[in-house]
Write an enzyme that holds these catalytic residues in place. Sequence first.
Site, PDB file in Angstrom:
ATOM      1  CB  SER A 114      27.151  38.413  41.536  1.00 28.61           C
ATOM      2  OG  SER A 114      28.446  38.629  41.998  1.00 28.61           O
ATOM      3  CB  SER A 115      29.845  35.628  45.605  1.00 28.66           C
ATOM      4  OG  SER A 115      31.138  36.147  44.939  1.00 28.66           O
ATOM      5  CB  CYS A 116      29.708  41.257  44.552  1.00 33.68           C
ATOM      6  SG  CYS A 116      28.338  41.540  43.578  1.00 33.68           S
ATOM      7  CE1 TYR A 143      26.262  42.535  38.015  1.00 39.37           C
ATOM      8  CE2 TYR A 143      27.278  41.506  40.011  1.00 39.37           C
ATOM      9  CZ  TYR A 143      26.821  41.444  38.611  1.00 39.37           C
ATOM     10  OH  TYR A 143      26.772  40.050  38.175  1.00 39.37           O
ATOM     11  CE  LYS A 147      23.316  39.812  38.393  1.00 35.88           C
ATOM     12  NZ  LYS A 147      22.442  38.940  37.238  1.00 35.88           N
ATOM     13  CG  HIS A 186      35.295  39.650  36.493  1.00 34.82           C
ATOM     14  ND1 HIS A 186      34.180  39.160  35.671  1.00 34.82           N
ATOM     15  CD2 HIS A 186      34.569  40.116  37.530  1.00 34.82           C
ATOM     16  CE1 HIS A 186      33.237  39.663  35.979  1.00 34.82           C
ATOM     17  NE2 HIS A 186      33.367  40.413  37.235  1.00 34.82           N
TER      18      HIS A 186
HETATM   19  O1  GFB Z   1      37.992  40.137  39.589  1.00 34.94           O
HETATM   20  P1  GFB Z   1      37.754  41.464  40.141  1.00 34.94           P
HETATM   21  O2  GFB Z   1      37.812  42.532  39.288  1.00 34.94           O
HETATM   22  O3  GFB Z   1      36.573  41.580  41.047  1.00 34.94           O
HETATM   23  O4  GFB Z   1      39.079  41.786  41.246  1.00 34.94           O
HETATM   24  P2  GFB Z   1      36.025  41.290  42.480  1.00 34.94           P
HETATM   25  C1  GFB Z   1      39.371  40.685  42.076  1.00 34.94           C
HETATM   26  C2  GFB Z   1      40.633  41.249  42.816  1.00 34.94           C
HETATM   27  O5  GFB Z   1      41.942  41.105  41.759  1.00 34.94           O
HETATM   28  C3  GFB Z   1      40.616  42.685  43.388  1.00 34.94           C
HETATM   29  C4  GFB Z   1      42.748  42.384  41.775  1.00 34.94           C
HETATM   30  O6  GFB Z   1      41.692  42.886  44.444  1.00 34.94           O
HETATM   31  C5  GFB Z   1      41.878  43.329  42.306  1.00 34.94           C
HETATM   32  O7  GFB Z   1      42.491  44.602  42.731  1.00 34.94           O
HETATM   33  N1  GFB Z   1      43.423  42.655  40.712  1.00 34.94           N
HETATM   34  C6  GFB Z   1      44.680  42.578  40.338  1.00 34.94           C
HETATM   35  C7  GFB Z   1      42.702  42.793  39.636  1.00 34.94           C
HETATM   36  N2  GFB Z   1      44.764  42.801  39.120  1.00 34.94           N
HETATM   37  C8  GFB Z   1      43.741  43.035  38.401  1.00 34.94           C
HETATM   38  C9  GFB Z   1      43.263  43.242  37.130  1.00 34.94           C
HETATM   39  O8  GFB Z   1      44.180  43.261  36.166  1.00 34.94           O
HETATM   40  N3  GFB Z   1      41.957  43.434  37.092  1.00 34.94           N
HETATM   41  C10 GFB Z   1      41.120  43.189  37.862  1.00 34.94           C
HETATM   42  N4  GFB Z   1      39.723  43.272  37.541  1.00 34.94           N
HETATM   43  N5  GFB Z   1      41.313  42.950  39.155  1.00 34.94           N
HETATM   44  C11 GFB Z   1      33.714  41.753  41.080  1.00 34.94           C
HETATM   45  C12 GFB Z   1      32.709  42.557  41.231  1.00 34.94           C
HETATM   46  O9  GFB Z   1      34.519  41.770  42.290  1.00 34.94           O
HETATM   47  O10 GFB Z   1      33.540  40.461  41.194  1.00 34.94           O
HETATM   48  C13 GFB Z   1      31.483  42.202  40.438  1.00 34.94           C
HETATM   49  O11 GFB Z   1      33.233  44.061  41.077  1.00 34.94           O
HETATM   50  C14 GFB Z   1      31.295  40.745  40.599  1.00 34.94           C
HETATM   51  O12 GFB Z   1      30.327  42.919  40.905  1.00 34.94           O
HETATM   52  C15 GFB Z   1      32.654  39.922  40.304  1.00 34.94           C
HETATM   53  O13 GFB Z   1      30.562  40.589  41.758  1.00 34.94           O
HETATM   54  C16 GFB Z   1      32.393  38.561  40.498  1.00 34.94           C
HETATM   55  O14 GFB Z   1      36.002  39.837  42.905  1.00 34.94           O
HETATM   56  O15 GFB Z   1      36.739  42.438  43.507  1.00 34.94           O
END
Ligand code: GFB
Length: 320
Positions: A114-116, A143, A147, A186
């Site tokens: 994953s890119s994280c 996580y 990875k 996500h």
């Molecule tokens: O997709 P996401 O949860 O993961 O969130 P990351 C991306 C951005 O979207 C953050 C915003 O800035 C969140 O605050 N966001 C806005 C939301 N509304 C929402 C919502 O309703 N749900 C969610 N989930 N986010 C993940 C990692 O990071 O990316 C994992 O935690 C993994 O480990 C994955 O690498 C691909 O991009 O921040």
Amino acid sequence: MSTNAPIDRSSRVYISGHSGLVGSAIWRYLESQGFINLLGVSSGQLDLRDRPAVFSYFDAIRPDVVIDAAAKVGGIHANSTYPAEFLSDNLQIQLNVMDAANAHNVDRLLFLGSSCIYPRLAPQPIKEDSLLTGPLEPTNQAYAVAKIAGIMQVQAVRTQYGRRWISAMPTNLYGPGDNFHPQNAHVLPSLVRRFDAAARAGSPSVEVWGSGAPRREFLYVDDMASAALFLLENYDEPETINVGFGSDLSIAELAQLVAGTVGFEGRIVQDASKPDGTPQKLLDVSRMKALGWEASTSLADGLASTFEWFRQHHASLRNS
Ligand code: GFB
């Protein structure tokens, strides 16, 4: 860098996580490419954290190729709420799958990360050599560390056993079959679900987490599937390789796009009490491009297919 070694379509290819978002897309794609011996088992039948069970399964299936697409995954909330499971489950799953593959002399394996894994403030777009050059994003470091251990295991097996194992780091993936859980998913599937519910209910506004400023890159899962086979046939290097779309957008822009796709016309309200996560995550995809692979599905098209799938399945989706 290129191996140019096509994989025999009758090879026994085990796809771990074959019913998940990525694994199921890879399965569909390999089928479409003529593979006739695909192997997979559901988590209900085989818990990949159970080491003896994984080794017995490998004894039974004797794979030629392994694509390790199994992982405990989730969005920013799930990652920061359950770090113990994100670290422990992922370490166990990948260790068991890779150790069993090594014990069975599997010569070709693709490990998906994953890119994280990259530092929170890595220069953008993020090149592969940013790995381990700075502190990780705290919301998903458990996580990410798991990875990173997987990348190291691939490299260690290559060094010690001379196998053609590789690892690839996809950017944020989405598509049909994604997890649309209200809290743990996500951002893209979360917004599809929330905006669709609001459109149906005629709600005046919808909340989007964080400031809306973070930038993310989204890759349609079918593109990831084609990249997986492409890499197995064209890449044989110890360094992990980025698989991305090539451009990003802000979460506020994504919210507008989702609103337009699902037909929500109300107000979008940012909830600043929720975390932003890393400010930007855009992969440098020049190595993939140089090899001859590029993503082909636009975000608008991928989002439309994802929404179509969601519309057909939303009645049966889990809420817990
Ligand atoms: O997709 P996401 O949860 O993961 O969130 P990351 C991306 C951005 O979207 C953050 C915003 O800035 C969140 O605050 N966001 C806005 C939301 N509304 C929402 C919502 O309703 N749900 C969610 N989930 N986010 C993940 C990692 O990071 O990316 C994992 O935690 C993994 O480990 C994955 O690498 C691909 O991009 O921040």
